[in-house]
Every structure is written in structure tokens, then in C-alpha cells.
Design a protein around this motif. Sequence first.
Motif, short mmCIF file in Angstrom:
data_model
loop_
_atom_site.label_atom_id
_atom_site.label_comp_id
_atom_site.label_asym_id
_atom_site.label_seq_id
_atom_site.Cartn_x
_atom_site.Cartn_y
_atom_site.Cartn_z
N TYR A 21 37.79 12.21 -12.65
CA TYR A 21 38.38 12.61 -14.11
C TYR A 21 38.80 13.98 -14.03
CZ TYR A 21 36.67 7.93 -15.38
OH TYR A 21 36.30 6.66 -15.46
N ASP A 22 39.60 14.17 -15.13
CA ASP A 22 40.20 15.54 -15.15
C ASP A 22 39.14 16.28 -16.15
OD1 ASP A 22 43.30 15.51 -14.02
OD2 ASP A 22 43.08 13.69 -15.19
N LEU A 23 38.60 15.62 -16.80
CA LEU A 23 37.51 16.03 -17.73
C LEU A 23 36.35 15.17 -18.08
CD1 LEU A 23 36.62 18.85 -19.57
CD2 LEU A 23 37.71 17.41 -21.45
N VAL A 24 34.84 15.53 -18.04
CA VAL A 24 34.10 15.01 -18.39
C VAL A 24 33.42 15.40 -19.34
CG1 VAL A 24 31.48 14.15 -17.62
CG2 VAL A 24 33.47 14.11 -15.71
N VAL A 25 33.23 14.69 -20.72
CA VAL A 25 32.57 15.20 -21.86
C VAL A 25 31.10 14.51 -21.87
CG1 VAL A 25 32.58 15.05 -24.45
CG2 VAL A 25 34.72 14.91 -22.82
N ASP A 26 30.16 15.45 -21.78
CA ASP A 26 28.83 15.02 -21.74
C ASP A 26 28.22 15.11 -23.06
OD1 ASP A 26 26.08 14.86 -21.21
OD2 ASP A 26 26.01 16.29 -19.53
N ALA A 27 27.96 13.78 -23.48
CA ALA A 27 27.04 13.59 -24.89
C ALA A 27 25.84 12.94 -24.60
CB ALA A 27 28.20 12.55 -25.76
N THR A 28 25.15 13.25 -23.80
CA THR A 28 24.10 12.40 -23.26
C THR A 28 22.80 12.90 -23.64
OG1 THR A 28 23.71 13.91 -21.25
CG2 THR A 28 24.99 11.83 -21.08
N GLY A 29 22.70 13.94 -24.73
CA GLY A 29 21.50 14.43 -25.44
C GLY A 29 21.08 15.70 -24.69
N GLN A 30 19.69 15.99 -24.97
CA GLN A 30 19.06 17.26 -24.37
C GLN A 30 17.59 16.80 -23.58
OE1 GLN A 30 18.50 20.97 -26.89
NE2 GLN A 30 16.37 20.66 -26.13
N PRO A 31 17.47 17.19 -22.49
CA PRO A 31 18.52 17.81 -21.65
C PRO A 31 19.77 16.83 -21.23
CG PRO A 31 16.59 17.27 -20.20
CD PRO A 31 16.37 16.92 -21.87
N SER A 32 20.89 17.40 -20.98
CA SER A 32 22.12 16.80 -20.72
C SER A 32 21.92 16.31 -19.33
CB SER A 32 23.33 17.52 -21.05
OG SER A 32 23.29 18.66 -19.98
N LEU A 33 22.95 15.23 -19.06
CA LEU A 33 23.02 14.61 -17.67
C LEU A 33 23.64 15.86 -16.89
CD1 LEU A 33 23.09 12.40 -15.45
CD2 LEU A 33 25.34 11.82 -16.26
N SER A 34 24.37 16.53 -17.26
CA SER A 34 25.24 17.64 -16.39
C SER A 34 24.04 18.74 -16.05
CB SER A 34 26.23 18.39 -17.31
OG SER A 34 25.81 18.79 -18.24
N SER A 35 23.04 19.01 -16.89
CA SER A 35 22.11 19.68 -16.59
C SER A 35 21.11 19.32 -15.54
CB SER A 35 20.75 20.15 -17.72
OG SER A 35 21.80 20.77 -18.71
N LYS A 36 20.99 18.07 -15.55
CA LYS A 36 20.13 17.39 -14.47
C LYS A 36 20.84 17.24 -13.12
CE LYS A 36 17.88 14.33 -18.05
NZ LYS A 36 17.83 12.85 -18.48
N ALA A 37 22.07 16.90 -13.29
CA ALA A 37 22.71 16.88 -12.11
C ALA A 37 22.87 18.16 -11.39
CB ALA A 37 24.20 16.26 -12.30
N LEU A 38 23.21 19.25 -12.24
CA LEU A 38 23.30 20.57 -11.76
C LEU A 38 21.89 21.21 -11.55
CD1 LEU A 38 26.30 21.44 -13.90
CD2 LEU A 38 26.11 20.80 -11.45
N GLY A 39 20.79 20.73 -11.87
CA GLY A 39 19.47 21.43 -11.60
C GLY A 39 19.08 22.46 -12.47
N THR A 40 19.60 22.45 -13.66
CA THR A 40 19.72 23.67 -14.66
C THR A 40 18.99 23.09 -15.95
OG1 THR A 40 21.64 23.13 -15.65
CG2 THR A 40 21.63 24.79 -13.75
N THR A 41 17.96 21.94 -16.08
CA THR A 41 17.30 21.54 -16.97
C THR A 41 16.51 22.71 -18.00
OG1 THR A 41 15.52 20.70 -15.84
CG2 THR A 41 17.28 18.99 -16.46
N ASN A 42 16.16 23.80 -16.93
CA ASN A 42 15.26 24.68 -17.85
C ASN A 42 16.24 25.60 -18.68
OD1 ASN A 42 16.92 26.10 -15.69
ND2 ASN A 42 15.01 27.31 -15.16
#
Length: 391
Positions: A138-159
Motif C-alpha cells: 500500500y502507499d500508506l498504512v494507517v495504524d489504528a490498533t491501540g497502544q502499543p500499536s501494531l507498528s511498534s510491535k512489528a518494528l520492535g519499539t513497544t517501549n
Amino acid sequence: MTRTCRIAIIGGGMAGLAAAAGFDDAGFDVELYERQSYDSKRVNCGEAMTAVSKIPLEPTVENGFLNPLPAMEVEVYDGIDADRHRTGAGTFPAADTYITDRNVVEQSWAEQLSEKGVDIHENQSITRTDFHEFTDEYDLVVDATGQPSLSSKALGTTNEYSGYMVALNSDVEGDFTELYPNSRIILENYTGYSWAFPKTSQRANVGIGWTVSDRPSDYMKALREACKRNGWAVPSQERTNVAIIPEGPSLDPDRTHLPEHSVVRVGDAAGIANRLTGKGISQAVESGFLAAELANRGQLHSYPDRLYQRMKTEYIFATVVRYFLETRNPKVLGAAIRAAAGIDIEDVDRSPSTVLLRLLRHPVLFARIFSRRRVLNRVYGGMTNQWELID
């Protein structure tokens, strides 16, 4: 971004639905992924919705808007014991507020979007692997998954999140005729509060929440005791929901947009919520529409700054008020509630200058609040764009 851009929205709560509506209205190709089914009971938190006119639905019972709230009653106590004393109370009008069945609101909004041509994929739990594939597809992903977000989990940055609140709430049946149609929030000398949001005279959402540092050892016991001492029906454990709420702002504003991954975060995923109350529905809706608006203008790079500037005064004010909960000073807080009574409940959060002007009518109280060094440090920290609390 052009109209041929494809937008993936992950998370179909209020923030994700607002983003889907905004991007669709702007003419983008939108797909929304929700891990559950809208036909089933998904959520029962965030059911007091302010700024309802910003949601593009008719506020009808069929759409989940049950009780057009006349006012929110706020009471302050010096503890949770049987001999506690009330230190202040106030009634706050709620001109654009409803007590809702939130899952029905979201289902109605999703149906509206689907009818407009938005592709909605229900029962789609997006994994970390899926996330990385989406950022390529996709050209843009909008992360609306809550805290911690899916993008944080996928990028290993939940802290990267700085704090959160824990809340328990449940729908209960009981006699709420004494309170209905108003609602009530009760501050009880811990960093958090309990509430009763009547949907009818015989049904309400009741709950309690704490900052992470003030969590009790037994959540359910604390909820039951809060309901008993405040005269509300006691919920069963199987009907009780546990929610994690950001201590907004709990994420560095610059991290709300990750252009290197073509990701923008909205709602709880962006760490936005009121730092005092955890209230975040109107903020979530605003963030979803804002991201779409800026993308439509080709200005998505300005999203972090624009979002933070819109929330900044709210963050500062909530930080100041929260200080008096953290330091166990219910007398000052009770006096402040009495002084601010009569201001619309949404303005208390989103337009704190109205509260400050009211407090200026009480110079002794104003001095008691703002003559403290740690309070001034918090104001300074917010004014200089430091999103963390400063002690």
C-alpha cells in the motif's frame, strides 16, 4: 499522494473509522482491516462520546446513541473508606455528548462506509509479517490498533510509549433513576477515577481506572468495591472489560508519522488521550480526519506537529490537574471543581483556557494551584514541547 494511492487502515475502532471516512471522502482507494466482526460485541469502553457532531452519523438509538447527556456530575472525595468526606462537586453541561452502545455506533459507521464503497475486511487479524507486507503493498498504512500499536510491535519499539492507564468497565442493569439522564465521575484520592454512565434509567456502563503506578493488586475487587460505595449495581467478572488507555501524550509526537515505512498512527496508537481522564474518543476521531485532510493536501509530513499543537493545551492542563491527584490533595481539587462548574465538559478538556479564566475569578485558589514549583515545571515542560511529565 494522488487519488490513485491505496490506503490500508488497520484497526476498525473510532480512530480507524474516522480515517477511513476521511480518506474515502478525499477520493483515495481505502481498505479497512478489523480483527473482529462488527456483528459481535466488540467493545464496551469509551461509551461516553463527546463532540458527537463530528461523527458523520445521525445520533439515533438505532445508530447506538442512547442518552443525549444533559450534564456530567463530578464529585471529589478524600479517599475510598467508609468515613470519606466529599471535598467538592460540580455539574458540567454536555451539549454535544451521548452515552452510547459503542459497538453499535462502530457497526453503523462501518456499514455506512461499506455502502460508500470502502472495502472492509472483518475478522482479519493482521500479523507483524502482514504489516511489513502492507507497507510494501500500500502507499500508506494507517495504524489504528491501540497502544502499543501494531507498528511498534512489528518494528520492535513497544517501549517507545511512556505510560498508560488501566480501566475496567461493564454494562450493568440496575436502578439508575436517581442519576439518569446525567452521568457521574468520582475522584477518590488516587490517580484515576470511577464512573457511572447511564444509558437508560435501568442500564449503565460503570467502571474504574488507574494510572499504572496506582493499580490495585486485585482489579475486579476494586471495581466491585467502587460500585458498592457509590451505590451502583455490581458487575459480574465475565461481563467486565479490561482496557489499556494511553496517558496522553504517551508517544513522542515525531513518532506518529513514520515516512520511511509509509505509516501514520491515529488514536490510541498515536498515544493521544487526556492525561487526566484517559478520554480519547473525540481525540481519536479528530486524529483520523486530520491525517486524511493533510494527506489530501500533500502535507502529511506536518501531521505530527499539527496533531500535537491541537492537543497541546489539553495536555498541559490535564497534567496540572493530575498533579493534585498524584500528590493526594483533594481539597484543592475539590475547590477547583466547584470553581469550574457550569463549563461544558468537552471545553474542560479541549478548551482549558475557559477553565483558567474561571479560576482567575478565584485568585486565592489560582495562587494555590500555580504557585507550586512542580506545577510550573509541568506547564513549562508542555510549553517547550516536552511530552513527558516533569517532576
